[in-house]
Design an enzyme around this catalytic site. Structure first.
Site, PDB file in Angstrom:
ATOM      1  N   ARG A  53       9.517   6.766  -1.629  1.00 43.38           N
ATOM      2  CA  ARG A  53      10.046   5.414  -1.522  1.00 43.38           C
ATOM      3  C   ARG A  53       9.000   4.398  -1.056  1.00 43.38           C
ATOM      4  O   ARG A  53       8.859   3.326  -1.639  1.00 43.38           O
ATOM      5  CB  ARG A  53      11.231   5.354  -0.520  1.00 43.38           C
ATOM      6  N   THR A  54       8.293   4.748   0.015  1.00 49.52           N
ATOM      7  CA  THR A  54       7.371   3.758   0.581  1.00 49.52           C
ATOM      8  C   THR A  54       6.294   3.407  -0.431  1.00 49.52           C
ATOM      9  O   THR A  54       6.029   2.228  -0.715  1.00 49.52           O
ATOM     10  CB  THR A  54       6.746   4.298   1.881  1.00 49.52           C
ATOM     11  N   LYS A  82     -14.018  16.399   0.743  1.00 49.43           N
ATOM     12  CA  LYS A  82     -15.421  16.734   1.017  1.00 49.43           C
ATOM     13  C   LYS A  82     -15.799  16.442   2.461  1.00 49.43           C
ATOM     14  O   LYS A  82     -16.951  16.544   2.840  1.00 49.43           O
ATOM     15  CB  LYS A  82     -16.339  15.916   0.092  1.00 49.43           C
ATOM     16  N   ARG A 103      -0.954   5.488   4.894  1.00 52.26           N
ATOM     17  CA  ARG A 103      -0.104   6.495   5.552  1.00 52.26           C
ATOM     18  C   ARG A 103      -0.992   7.671   5.914  1.00 52.26           C
ATOM     19  O   ARG A 103      -1.800   8.128   5.095  1.00 52.26           O
ATOM     20  CB  ARG A 103       1.025   6.960   4.640  1.00 52.26           C
ATOM     21  N   HIS A 131       6.296   3.067  11.840  1.00 53.77           N
ATOM     22  CA  HIS A 131       6.493   2.820  10.405  1.00 53.77           C
ATOM     23  C   HIS A 131       7.154   1.431  10.293  1.00 53.77           C
ATOM     24  O   HIS A 131       8.334   1.310   9.979  1.00 53.77           O
ATOM     25  CB  HIS A 131       7.387   3.922   9.835  1.00 53.77           C
TER      26      HIS A 131
HETATM   27  N1  ASP Z   1      10.447   8.515   4.995  1.00 50.62           N
HETATM   28  C1  ASP Z   1      10.460   8.381   6.438  1.00 50.62           C
HETATM   29  C2  ASP Z   1       9.059   8.504   7.005  1.00 50.62           C
HETATM   30  O1  ASP Z   1       8.096   8.535   6.268  1.00 50.62           O
HETATM   31  C3  ASP Z   1      11.443   9.284   7.080  1.00 50.62           C
HETATM   32  C4  ASP Z   1      11.207  10.767   6.966  1.00 50.62           C
HETATM   33  O2  ASP Z   1      10.220  11.207   6.374  1.00 50.62           O
HETATM   34  O3  ASP Z   1      12.034  11.504   7.505  1.00 50.62           O
HETATM   35  O4  ASP Z   1       8.908   8.534   8.205  1.00 50.62           O
END
Ligand code: ASP
Length: 314
Positions: A53-54, A82, A103, A131
């Site tokens: 999703r993100t 590497k 991320r 987040h």
């Molecule tokens: N998608 C959210 C996160 O990246 C929640 C999860 O992974 O549980 O933190």
């Protein structure tokens, strides 16, 4: 002063949050007004951990603003394999792009990376840390369904490792909310987060519980989270808590008819599918809200007339 980077929700004042949510609502109603606004702009996507999703909603948002994305791809196929450091990776990719979304499995990675780049850097999750863009879409969904003031919210599940919980809890202290945290003892909020929440909000607004039962009837929103299996140092410890705190139609019999059930997704088994078709369920709507909210955030971070104010030194 304005924000150059978005690292935690602690940076955001109530005014900042309202600016983003109001703008996201405008874009939700009519995204065509910004269809060419960032033509030629490139957003770098650096995902060192899985994401659906993100990542996809950032990509959709950038394209809906007229721009495009450059994706580092999986770490298996990048120079990280590497032995390249994160500092070097972000310094290289900032030379190709106008903004970065990062991320990373390590808490604090986004703060560190932001010190090496001049383009705006957005934290899309740093380990068990924060987040903040998930929080903005959570707040947007709460505002649509229950309103953000005079809100009673239950936040349940893995409060120790759940970064979405940490970011949401901090952001909610800007509003008149009562936050109930429901978890097994081993997955309670980190003590420093509890301390901070008490400092930011009158302590009467924060309560911890080990059972949903006692608070469920009073809740406007129930925010359910996944147990973050990948963050447990010991699989046995995960097995001890796996499967706790599931909700189904029977559980919700004690809830108000107006209750909104949210989840940042992915869910494992925390919410029974029978709830999906009820009026309680807002988690798919919540995921869809990621696009207008991230459009608003990107536009505000990328534009010279940035409208997100406040200190940027946290
Ligand atoms: N998608 C959210 C996160 O990246 C929640 C999860 O992974 O549980 O933190």
């Amino acid at each position: 002063m304005r924000h150059d980077h978005l690292i935690t929700s602690k940076q955001l004042s109530r005014g900042d949050i309202e600016t983003v949510l109001d703008y996201a609502a405008e874009l939700d109603a009519d995204p065509s007004t910004v269809a060419d606004r960032h033509a030629g702009t490139l957003l770098g996507l650096l995902f060192f951990e899985p994401s659906t999703r993100t990542k996809m909603s950032f990509e959709t948002a950038m394209k809906r603003l007229g721009g495009d994305v450059v994706d580092m791809g999986s770490i298996e196929s990048s120079s990280v394999k590497k032995g390249e450091t994160l500092a070097d990776t972000v310094r290289v990719i900032e030379g190709y792009t106008d903004a970065l979304v990062l991320r990373h499995p390590k808490q604090g990675a986004a703060t560190m990376a932001s010190e090496f780049v001049d383009v705006p850097l957005v934290n899309a999750g740093d380990g068990a840390g924060h987040h903040p863009t998930q929080t903005m879409l959570d707040l947007y969904t709460i505002r649509e369904n229950a309103g953000l003031d005079d809100l009673t919210i239950g936040i349940m599940g893995d409060l120790k490792y759940g970064r979405t919980v940490h970011s949401l809890a901090y952001a909610l202290t800007n509003f008149d909310t009562r936050q109930h945290f429901i978890s097994p003892e081993s997955l309670q909020l980190p003590r420093e987060v509890v301390y901070d929440l008490h400092q930011r909000q009158d302590g009467t607004g924060i309560r911890e519980h080990d059972s949903l039962e006692e608070v469920l009837p009073s809740l406007d929103v129930l925010y359910v989270t996944r147990i973050q299996r990948e963050r447990f140092p010991d699989e046995n410890e995960y097995q001890k808590v796996a499967g706790e705190y599931q909700i189904d139609a029977d559980t919700l019999e004690a809830a108000s008819d107006e209750l909104t059930v949210m989840h940042p997704l992915p869910r494992v088994d925390e919410i029974a599918p029978e709830i999906d078709e009820t009026d309680y369920a807002a988690y798919f709507q919540q995921a869809h809200n990621g696009v207008p909210v991230r459009m608003a955030l990107l536009d505000l971070l990328l534009s010279d007339d940035k409208r997100i104010g406040g200190d940027d030194d946290e």
